[in-house]
Design a protein around this motif. Structure first.
Motif, PDB file in Angstrom:
ATOM      1  N   ALA A 172       3.776  99.772   5.843  1.00 44.27           N
ATOM      2  CA  ALA A 172       5.133 100.030   6.324  1.00 44.27           C
ATOM      3  C   ALA A 172       5.668  98.913   7.224  1.00 44.27           C
ATOM      4  CB  ALA A 172       5.165 101.352   7.085  1.00 44.27           C
ATOM      5  N   ASN A 229      10.576 102.676  11.003  1.00 45.43           N
ATOM      6  CA  ASN A 229      11.361 101.776  10.152  1.00 45.43           C
ATOM      7  C   ASN A 229      12.842 101.842  10.492  1.00 45.43           C
ATOM      8  OD1 ASN A 229       9.167 100.826   8.672  1.00 45.43           O
ATOM      9  ND2 ASN A 229       9.257 102.560   7.283  1.00 45.43           N
ATOM     10  N   PRO A 284       7.320  95.701   8.349  1.00 46.77           N
ATOM     11  CA  PRO A 284       8.180  94.694   7.722  1.00 46.77           C
ATOM     12  C   PRO A 284       7.530  93.313   7.759  1.00 46.77           C
ATOM     13  CG  PRO A 284       9.400  96.028   9.305  1.00 46.77           C
ATOM     14  CD  PRO A 284       7.962  96.365   9.467  1.00 46.77           C
ATOM     15  N   TRP A 306       9.279  95.711  16.331  1.00 44.01           N
ATOM     16  CA  TRP A 306       8.434  96.632  15.569  1.00 44.01           C
ATOM     17  C   TRP A 306       7.506  97.405  16.497  1.00 44.01           C
ATOM     18  CZ3 TRP A 306       8.356  99.316  11.440  1.00 44.01           C
ATOM     19  CH2 TRP A 306       7.173  99.853  10.946  1.00 44.01           C
TER      20      TRP A 306
END
Length: 109
Positions: A14, A88, A16, A30
């Motif tokens: 998951a 996300n 990025p 993140w």
């Protein structure tokens, strides 16, 4: 006092691609997104245990001291394995807000 922050930013499917660069702005965003998801999951998991009586394996006065740590580990584990998808969305919002913010030009000396 419990720590609600992940020790290490979890890199999983998951994560990025831009957030995999160590020390980058994206990696910091993140990490914050995962931290937010972990705190959210901690709150949700703690609500699961509110109705447990004293006859269950996780009930009673003896287990109350450990229940918070168990919930914290559940939240860390789920977040570290990709979470529920909340990180996300938070990550995209953080990056979008950073890109929309006006850039500060350093003052000349």
């Amino acid at each position: 006092m419990r720590s609600l922050t992940p020790e290490v930013t979890a890199v999983n499917a998951a994560t990025p691609q831009a957030a995999r660069v160590t020390g980058s702005r994206e990696q910091r965003a993140w990490s914050q997104a995962q931290n937010f998801e972990q705190v959210f999951l901690n709150t949700m998991f703690s609500q699961m245990f509110t109705g447990i009586g004293t006859e269950s394996p996780l009930g009673g006065k003896q287990s109350e001291a450990w229940r918070g740590m168990l919930v914290d580990e559940y939240a860390k584990s789920v977040t570290g394995q990709g979470g529920v998808g909340l990180a996300n969305h938070v990550y995209r919002e953080l990056i979008g807000a950073q890109e929309a913010a006006p850039r500060r030009v350093p003052a000349r000396s």
